[in-house]
Design a protein around this motif. Structure first.
Motif, PDB file in Angstrom:
ATOM      1  N   ALA A  29       0.620  -1.082   0.065  1.00 31.56           N
ATOM      2  CA  ALA A  29       0.076  -0.086   0.021  1.00 31.56           C
ATOM      3  C   ALA A  29       0.653   1.197   0.084  1.00 31.56           C
ATOM      4  N   CYS A  30       0.442   2.275  -0.633  1.00 27.52           N
ATOM      5  CA  CYS A  30       1.205   3.392  -0.643  1.00 27.52           C
ATOM      6  C   CYS A  30       0.127   4.721  -0.938  1.00 27.52           C
ATOM      7  N   LEU A  31       0.760   5.908  -0.448  1.00 26.12           N
ATOM      8  CA  LEU A  31       0.083   7.039  -0.684  1.00 26.12           C
ATOM      9  C   LEU A  31       1.118   8.038  -1.363  1.00 26.12           C
ATOM     10  N   GLY A  32       1.006   8.280  -2.794  1.00 25.10           N
ATOM     11  CA  GLY A  32       2.120   8.904  -3.206  1.00 25.10           C
ATOM     12  C   GLY A  32       1.500  10.477  -4.116  1.00 25.10           C
ATOM     13  N   GLN A  33       2.431  11.450  -3.797  1.00 20.55           N
ATOM     14  CA  GLN A  33       1.954  12.498  -4.473  1.00 20.55           C
ATOM     15  C   GLN A  33       3.399  13.179  -5.188  1.00 20.55           C
ATOM     16  N   LEU A  34       2.842  13.737  -6.377  1.00 26.78           N
ATOM     17  CA  LEU A  34       3.952  14.089  -7.221  1.00 26.78           C
ATOM     18  C   LEU A  34       3.355  15.394  -7.919  1.00 26.78           C
ATOM     19  N   GLY A  35       3.924  16.439  -7.712  1.00 27.03           N
ATOM     20  CA  GLY A  35       3.613  17.764  -8.668  1.00 27.03           C
ATOM     21  C   GLY A  35       4.396  17.903  -9.843  1.00 27.03           C
ATOM     22  N   GLY A  36       4.000  19.080 -10.558  1.00 25.24           N
ATOM     23  CA  GLY A  36       4.532  19.278 -11.936  1.00 25.24           C
ATOM     24  C   GLY A  36       5.999  19.636 -11.650  1.00 25.24           C
ATOM     25  N   ASP A  37       6.351  20.003 -10.452  1.00 26.44           N
ATOM     26  CA  ASP A  37       7.615  20.637 -10.515  1.00 26.44           C
ATOM     27  C   ASP A  37       8.766  19.235  -9.989  1.00 26.44           C
ATOM     28  N   GLY A  38       8.359  18.001  -9.936  1.00 24.63           N
ATOM     29  CA  GLY A  38       9.059  17.235  -9.781  1.00 24.63           C
ATOM     30  C   GLY A  38       9.369  16.778  -8.272  1.00 24.63           C
ATOM     31  N   LYS A  39       8.611  17.607  -7.491  1.00 24.91           N
ATOM     32  CA  LYS A  39       8.775  17.260  -5.966  1.00 24.91           C
ATOM     33  C   LYS A  39       7.791  16.284  -5.521  1.00 24.91           C
ATOM     34  N   GLY A  40       7.969  15.352  -4.871  1.00 23.36           N
ATOM     35  CA  GLY A  40       7.074  14.268  -4.392  1.00 23.36           C
ATOM     36  C   GLY A  40       7.096  13.929  -3.094  1.00 23.36           C
ATOM     37  N   GLU A  41       6.054  13.344  -2.518  1.00 23.57           N
ATOM     38  CA  GLU A  41       6.099  12.682  -1.150  1.00 23.57           C
ATOM     39  C   GLU A  41       5.525  11.264  -1.190  1.00 23.57           C
ATOM     40  N   MET A  42       5.978  10.425  -0.443  1.00 25.94           N
ATOM     41  CA  MET A  42       5.323   9.217  -0.393  1.00 25.94           C
ATOM     42  C   MET A  42       5.279   8.534   0.881  1.00 25.94           C
ATOM     43  N   TRP A  43       4.088   7.789   1.295  1.00 24.32           N
ATOM     44  CA  TRP A  43       3.911   7.015   2.434  1.00 24.32           C
ATOM     45  C   TRP A  43       3.652   5.601   2.065  1.00 24.32           C
ATOM     46  N   VAL A  44       4.584   4.852   2.499  1.00 24.50           N
ATOM     47  CA  VAL A  44       4.422   3.387   2.014  1.00 24.50           C
ATOM     48  C   VAL A  44       5.036   2.190   3.058  1.00 24.50           C
ATOM     49  N   CYS A  45       4.274   1.184   2.832  1.00 24.21           N
ATOM     50  CA  CYS A  45       4.983   0.100   3.714  1.00 24.21           C
ATOM     51  C   CYS A  45       5.967  -0.414   2.770  1.00 24.21           C
ATOM     52  N   THR A  46       7.137  -0.472   3.373  1.00 20.68           N
ATOM     53  CA  THR A  46       8.399  -1.158   2.820  1.00 20.68           C
ATOM     54  C   THR A  46       9.389  -1.467   3.569  1.00 20.68           C
ATOM     55  N   GLN A  47      10.182  -2.511   3.290  1.00 16.35           N
ATOM     56  CA  GLN A  47      11.589  -2.440   4.142  1.00 16.35           C
ATOM     57  C   GLN A  47      12.743  -1.407   3.819  1.00 16.35           C
ATOM     58  N   GLY A  48      12.561  -0.793   2.724  1.00 18.51           N
ATOM     59  CA  GLY A  48      13.656   0.283   2.569  1.00 18.51           C
ATOM     60  C   GLY A  48      13.092   1.590   2.052  1.00 18.51           C
ATOM     61  N   GLN A  49      12.990   2.714   2.715  1.00 20.89           N
ATOM     62  CA  GLN A  49      12.456   4.016   1.913  1.00 20.89           C
ATOM     63  C   GLN A  49      13.628   4.393   1.179  1.00 20.89           C
ATOM     64  N   TRP A  50      14.710   4.232   1.250  1.00 23.88           N
ATOM     65  CA  TRP A  50      15.965   4.954   0.022  1.00 23.88           C
ATOM     66  C   TRP A  50      15.552   3.993  -1.172  1.00 23.88           C
ATOM     67  N   PHE A  51      15.391   2.612  -0.987  1.00 20.46           N
ATOM     68  CA  PHE A  51      15.151   1.701  -2.238  1.00 20.46           C
ATOM     69  C   PHE A  51      14.080   2.350  -2.971  1.00 20.46           C
ATOM     70  N   ILE A  52      12.957   2.533  -2.306  1.00 21.76           N
ATOM     71  CA  ILE A  52      11.504   2.984  -2.952  1.00 21.76           C
ATOM     72  C   ILE A  52      12.045   4.348  -3.618  1.00 21.76           C
ATOM     73  N   ARG A  53      12.449   5.207  -2.925  1.00 20.64           N
ATOM     74  CA  ARG A  53      13.167   6.429  -3.348  1.00 20.64           C
ATOM     75  C   ARG A  53      14.030   6.211  -4.658  1.00 20.64           C
ATOM     76  N   LYS A  54      15.135   5.661  -4.651  1.00 19.81           N
ATOM     77  CA  LYS A  54      16.018   5.364  -5.787  1.00 19.81           C
ATOM     78  C   LYS A  54      15.187   4.784  -6.785  1.00 19.81           C
ATOM     79  N   MET A  55      14.407   3.609  -6.697  1.00 22.31           N
ATOM     80  CA  MET A  55      13.574   3.030  -7.864  1.00 22.31           C
ATOM     81  C   MET A  55      12.699   3.843  -8.452  1.00 22.31           C
ATOM     82  N   CYS A  56      11.941   4.523  -7.588  1.00 18.94           N
ATOM     83  CA  CYS A  56      10.971   5.357  -8.257  1.00 18.94           C
ATOM     84  C   CYS A  56      11.489   6.531  -9.031  1.00 18.94           C
ATOM     85  N   ALA A  57      12.393   7.020  -8.601  1.00 17.05           N
ATOM     86  CA  ALA A  57      13.192   8.102  -9.287  1.00 17.05           C
ATOM     87  C   ALA A  57      13.694   7.549 -10.601  1.00 17.05           C
TER      88      ALA A  57
END
Lengths: 80, 288, 160, 748
Positions: D205-233
């Motif tokens: 499950a996740c709650l993701g938000q991304l604006g037209g300026d390329g700034k985003g936030e995410m709430w997510v169940c994960t073992q690794g938030q930086w992996f999510i960041r790197k992979m999504c990016a």
């Protein structure tokens, strides 16, 4: 010089050698030395490997490799 | 989706008869909600039967049998001491359906109308000779439970017809029934094979018997050959072997995610033997 | 599709919400009432993470429609501890390390409470079968069963 | 710290309540699906019903016309030109030209309610051209197998291999043929294991938000938030630092939540919907069809043994499919397969194979259980044939510190012998067995992992401490890290609060994987605490007007040492912290590294089973886990890891499996038919924590999370043979399989 043991399917890139010698005193030096001597290894090393120095997985490229150390190249280790 | 809460079976039948699209009745809901959730079924009209007076009751019939309301959950069936004492096989069949949570909702009628060949509560009803009361646009009729299943996911009920009660015959003296099923785990699975045996003794001899098998054919059904194998016997080893063989011979199962043809066939015989022994013991007065 | 106004009692408090008739009680508890303690692990009644009691009967709230709660009494994990503190089961779960990730824990606690109402002195086997509808993937159930039996013993002592 | 320097600790080794216990027993803890945001939309994903199909067209017009639908995305909304793992992740999270497995995402939609989003997803019309598919690993390397992706093989694959082989490896040492020649008995066996799923109860499950300026936030169940960041990016072409990822509480992961699935879809939908947050919660069926189960394996093993049980040589050839992408853990399986044994002659061959299944993710000791199933089964059979005690054979051949591992390097400190000896001494081995009952033994191994680690510790004004860690707490690691921090600082356990923080708050951390949280974040927390102690000693020294080196830290207070000993009363952490604003400002400590000194963990399991000879049902009567923890920081949660690993292994052995039909569609994507063990399936699981401290960790920690899933697979197979004489060489050993084996053994 340090002797590096490769997994043997990499011997295609090392003229058949299982164990190769490189001049290096750090893990990064070992990896760079391998690529310099055997360019065919580059894509495999770039995709990530674990370097085991005297039985310990080296934490980073700057970790020292003492003269005469036993160095093994392994597929990247992680876990669940 | 329109949600209806009729206050009589006549109203329920009328709603169903008038509905244009897909209609589902809601008794316990443990199958319907799963199908809705999976997108398998998107009903246009959902008719909740639980607001109809009496659907939660278990009552003695004039003949000495039982009338079980369509919304009686498994937990209430298991908690009914008198019913359980008379028809332990019927009650244990229902009790095997799912967890305590499922037992809080699931009903005999729902289990029957879901049309699964593996429904745990149905072989016991079939072996017991149970009937259902059906309310439809033309009024009320009764039919044997055995005639309701019409293949996987199908029943013989006509459009606008709704089951308004399940009727168990009087138990009578020297009778006993039992239901066993095989599942890979100890709980929470659908039967890979199910077998119910209902019998009556005359002394030590089986005078009457009904054997019903589940999950080994498109519909749950009686196996008269299996019953004949034990009628007139004291359920000795030869009779049990004959029962085993007759049960296996009656199987026409499929290979699927839950079991193989060979496994289902073999285990049908095993369960028939084991269930017969339990039913026999109960007819002799065992309370276990 | 028009929504239906539902009036019900949750953890002793009167509540109202508007439900699409397709929404489950679990959806309504979580999305309309903000009671996210009940979890959805499967949506098919196989995992028990959404366990609540409906008029004191243990059910999977994913297998109950929200509109069916009209006029009924719903109790969830959020109502388990009272002003005096945690329920003995809640204390024993912490004490016995009976949770790892904790996701199945609310459902297990609600189910275990219902079990002990029915059977205040269960055997290990009765606990195991009584909780078979609640999947836990982390613990292997060992510490959960111990916690439930220990809580039962404490509750019997208090009742005596 | 050497082994003999360990002393009794004040806190380490005790069993306090976990810090997050109260939240988790009251329903307050917030998991992936528990957060909502103002203006939030709900997402739903359209998935391929085909195992392999060309996507001819996707018509989104009917969905877009539905009231309340705010965005629809397909692969056309993702950047092009990605390579390597970024491309694999993008292709897996949203199919491109072809759907590669049943459940593969092909489109996603966001709408104002969950029901509306689901309805819109049903209105997206996808036209497929169904292609031939392949599911089984052995079928995938047959000459006529459908080719999943041309050119996917990496440089390790020699010319002429089947096109679905994408990685190839060989390694070993000695001369296996010479070794086999020394043996009195040489046996070989063929073994297969089916794919299983981690089966965490919390769907992604996740709650993701991304604006037209390329700034985003995410709430997510994960073992690794930086992996999510790197992979999504990577998948979306964003700057990593512009994406802030906050991990929720996590409802189990076991390796399956170390990667991305629907997370980039929520961001892409949000961007297209004008930056409105989008919540996506997977159904169970989506979890089973379209996340990352483990690999399936086909394995050949050959072993040579002398009459006295000495192993002379061993060879393994493993083939594993990990779905339609490279990355099956065949390498790890080979590394672990013979790890418990001292072998002078050993050879390994491995093939990583593509098939039309979901991209595998890590699952608890990835690969190790499969390899152990093959090797530990064959060794047991050979012990039976030679009339040898399998425990004695394991001890006779056990590796010790300094021995060359089967996979090459020499072992550092390990505790296999101690583990086997503790197993042999356990009373379970003396329990009598009845008819149709049998006992099985097996060992297991996992390396454990260090990984990038960043921890920050800050002393509060009252002398309590907060620790910020980057590894989500799946099984009680907040408790173990608080214990170690409090032990180091000399303060009460309750005075430490451990927070799992978002990506903006620390340097990069690898996920909670590789059994590393208590080892790596724990070690980093101890080192960070040491830094804070140094600073506190410095502040005390300044107050006293003495050299900092003349101050030592004892029981939570600075005290003068050496020539100054006793000159000043000790200055407590609370006193120092209370004045920190006047003595130089905040006091904190940090540690960033890939920590050295990972300690590997061996385990040995003993299982007693009873087999119903008429139905093939296997009942677990008794179960024992013995494993080296290095040191158990919080023994209750160490036991929990042992018990949980064993339960998962038991499920894998007996009933869990991915079942496909002839069209390549998953037949059991629900918990009803994906049969994880329920409470009534299991007995109490006995545990023995062996402690051979890891010299590479300040408190001796080895990781304990993974090894426990490995031995149950072979141990149960061994027990079934002990009970019945029938040997099963394929998983799952479900009742139909066991009954068939019993009949075959009886010659029926």
């Amino acid at each position: 010089m340090v002797a590096v043991t490769l997994w043997s399917s990499l011997t295609r890139f090392t003229d058949g050698a299982r164990e190769v010698e490189v001049q290096a005193d750090t893990v990064g030096g070992v990896l760079d030395g391998l690529v310099a001597d055997y360019p065919g290894l580059k894509p495999i090393l770039d995709s990530g490997v674990s370097v085991v120095v005297d039985g310990e997985v080296a934490p980073n490229r700057h970790a020292p490799v003492p003269e005469g150390a036993e160095v093994y190249l392994m597929q990247r280790l992680k876990g669940g | 989706m329109r949600y209806h809460t009729p206050s009589s079976f006549e109203d329920a039948a009328r709603l169903a008869a008038q509905a244009q699209g897909l209609t589902r009745f809601l008794a316990g809901g443990t199958d319907v909600l799963v199908q809705m959730r999976a997108g398998m079924v998107q009903p246009d009209d959902l008719i909740d039967l639980k607001k109809i007076p009496g659907v939660g009751d278990i009552t003695r019939t004039d003949e000495g049998g039982w009338r079980i309301g369509v919304a009686v959950p498994g937990a209430a069936l298991s908690a009914h001491d008198a019913l359980r004492a008379e028809w332990p096989g019927v009650v244990e069949g229902m009790d095997l359906v799912g967890s305590v949570q499922i037992q809080g909702r699931a009903t005999l009628t729902g289990n029957l109308c879901n049309g699964s060949p593996a429904a745990d509560s149905v072989p016991g009803l079939v072996a017991a000779g149970a009937t259902v009361e059906i309310t439809g646009p033309e009024g009320t009729r009764t039919a044997p439970v055995a005639e309701i299943p019409a293949g996987p996911g199908k029943t013989s009920l006509q459009a606008g017809e709704v089951i308004s009660a399940i009727l168990l015959p009087p138990r009578g003296a020297h009778g006993g029934d039992a239901y066993l099923r095989f599942i890979p785990r100890t709980e929470m699975d659908i039967a890979v094979v199910g077998c119910a045996v209902n019998l009556r003794l005359s002394g030590d001899t089986v005078a009457e018997a009904q054997v019903a098998l589940g999950a080994v054919a498109p519909v749950i059904r009686l196996v008269p050959e299996a019953a004949e194998a034990i009628i007139g016997t004291t359920l000795d080893e030869a009779a049990l072997q004959a029962l085993d063989a007759a049960a296996r011979a009656a199987c026409s199962p499929i290979d699927d995610k839950r079991g193989t043809v060979a496994f289902r066939t073999e285990v049908a015989g095993v369960l028939a033997r084991r269930a017969a022994l339990i039913a026999y013991g109960r007819a002799k007065g065992d309370t276990a | 599709m028009s929504k239906i106004h539902v009036t019900t009692t949750v953890n002793g408090d009167p509540v109202e919400f508007l439900a699409d008739p397709r929404e489950t009680l679990l959806d309504c508890l979580r999305d309309h009432l903000g009671l996210t303690g009940s979890k959805e692990g499967c949506g098919t009644g196989d995992c028990g993470a959404c366990s609540v009691t409906l008029d004191d009967r243990l059910v999977c709230s994913c297998l109950v429609l929200g509109v069916e709660a009209e006029g009924r009494r719903v109790d969830t994990i959020e109502g388990m501890a009272d002003a005096d503190g945690l329920h003995p089961l809640q204390r024993k779960f912490i004490e016995h390390a009976a949770l790892q990730c904790g996701f199945c824990t609310p459902g297990l606690l609600v189910a275990a409470k219902a079990l002990l109402v029915q059977n205040p002195d269960p055997t290990e086997e009765e606990v195991r079968y009584g909780l078979a509808g609640n999947l836990c993937r982390c613990t292997g159930y060992d510490k959960i069963v111990r916690a439930v039996m220990d809580a039962a013993a404490e509750m019997r002592q208090e009742a005596a | 710290m050497a082994k003999d320097e360990f002393k009794e600790f004040r806190l380490v080794g005790t069993r306090p309540d976990r810090p997050d216990g109260l939240d988790k027993v009251t329903g307050r803890a917030r998991y992936g699906a528990d957060i909502s945001a103002p203006g939030m939309l709900w997402g739903a994903v359209v998935r391929s019903p085909h195992a392999h199909a060309r996507i001819v067209s996707i018509d989104t017009s009917r969905a877009e016309a539905l009231e309340g639908v705010k965005a629809v995305v397909t692969r056309a909304d993702f950047p092009t030109g990605l390579t390597g793992e970024d491309w694999d992740l993008q292709e897996n999270t949203m199919a491109g030209e072809r759907a590669l497995y049943d459940g593969h995402a092909v489109a996603a939609v966001a709408a104002t309610s969950k029901l509306r989003a689901e309805e819109a997803a049903r209105l997206i019309d996808v036209t497929y051209e169904v292609l031939p598919h392949v599911i089984d690993v052995d079928d995938a390397i047959k000459p006529d197998a459908p080719v999943i992706r041309e050119g996917a093989a990496d440089a390790t694959v020699p010319e002429g291999m089947p096109p679905n082989v994408v990685r190839y490896m060989e390694f070993g040492h000695g001369n296996v043929e010479a070794g086999f020649a020394e043996a009195d008995l040489v046996r070989e066996g063929h073994y297969k294991t089916e794919a299983t799923h981690q089966g965490y109860i919390e769907p992604h499950a996740c709650l993701g938000q991304l604006g037209g300026d390329g700034k985003g936030e995410m709430w997510v169940c994960t073992q690794g938030q930086w992996f999510i960041r790197k992979m999504c990016a990577g998948v979306l072409g964003l700057d990593a630092a512009q994406l802030r990822v906050t991990p929720s509480e996590i409802g189990g992961g076991f390796g399956g939540k170390t990667t991305i699935f629907m997370e980039p879809l929520s961001l892409a939908l949000s961007r297209k919907a004008g930056g409105k947050p989008v919540k996506i919660v997977m159904t169970r069926s989506e979890v089973l069809r379209a996340t990352g189960p483990t690999a399936s394996a086909s394995m050949d093993v050959r072993i040579g043994m002398k009459k006295d049980g000495t192993l002379t040589a061993a060879r393994a050839e493993f083939r594993m499919q990990g779905g339609a992408f490279p990355g099956s853990p065949v390498d790890m399986a080979l590394y672990c397969a013979f790890a418990p044994y001292k072998l002078d002659h050993v050879a390994h061959v491995g093939y990583d194979v593509l098939a039309n299944r979901p991209k595998c993710a890590a699952y608890r000791a990835p690969g190790s259980p499969m390899g152990a199933f093959a090797v530990e089964s064959l060794i047991d059979e050979m012990c039976r044939e030679l009339g040898l005690d399998p425990m004695e054979v394991r001890l006779k051949n056990a590796v010790r510190e300094g021995d060359r591992a089967s996979y090459g390097p020499k072992f550092a400190s390990i505790g296999l012998v101690e583990t086997l000896e503790a197993t042999r001494a356990h009373p379970n081995l003396a329990e009598p067995l009845g008819p149709n009952q049998g006992r099985g033994v097996a060992s297991g191994y996992w390396f454990n992992h260090n990984g990038e680690t960043s921890v920050s510790l800050a002393i509060s004004e009252d002398g309590t401490a907060q620790v910020s860690i980057g590894t989500p707490d799946i099984g009680g690691s907040r408790a173990s890290i608080a214990l170690m921090t409090a032990e180091t600082l000399g303060i009460p356990y309750e005075d430490v609060r451990v927070n799992v923080v978002e990506t903006g708050a620390l340097g990069v951390n690898e996920p909670t994987h590789g059994s590393r949280a208590t080892f790596a974040s724990g070690k980093a927390a101890v080192l960070a605490a040491g830094q804070a102690i140094t600073e506190m000693c410095r502040r005390a020294a300044a107050e006293w007007g003495i050299e900092p080196e003349a101050v030592e830290w004892v029981d939570g207070a600075a005290q003068p040492a050496g020539p100054n000993a006793g000159k000043f009363p000790p200055m407590s952490i609370a006193e120092i912290a209370g004045k920190m604003g006047e003595t130089g400002g905040p006091i904190s400590g940090h540690h960033e590294s890939v920590p050295e000194g990972v300690g590997a963990s061996f385990g040995c399991h003993v299982v007693d089973v009873e087999v119903d000879p008429e139905t093939g049902r296997v009942t677990i009567l008794r179960y024992l886990v013995v494993q080296d923890a290095g040191r158990a920081i919080h023994p209750a949660y160490v036991e929990g890891q042992y018990q949980g690993g064993a339960a998962q292994g038991i499920g894998w052995a007996l009933n869990e499996a991915y079942i496909y039909d002839d069209k390549g569609r998953l037949q059991n994507p629900v918990f009803l038919d994906y049969r994880v063990p329920v409470a009534s399936d299991l007995p109490m699981i006995d545990t023995v924590i062996v402690e051979v401290p890891n010299p590479g960790h300040p408190y001796g920690v080895r990781g304990v999370g993974e090894t426990g899933i490995t031995p149950p697979l072979p141990a149960i197979a061994n027990a079934i043979q002990d009970a019945t004489g029938a040997r099963l060489r394929a998983l799952p050993m479900n009742p139909p399989a066991v009954l068939a084996a019993l009949k075959a053994a009886r010659g029926a």
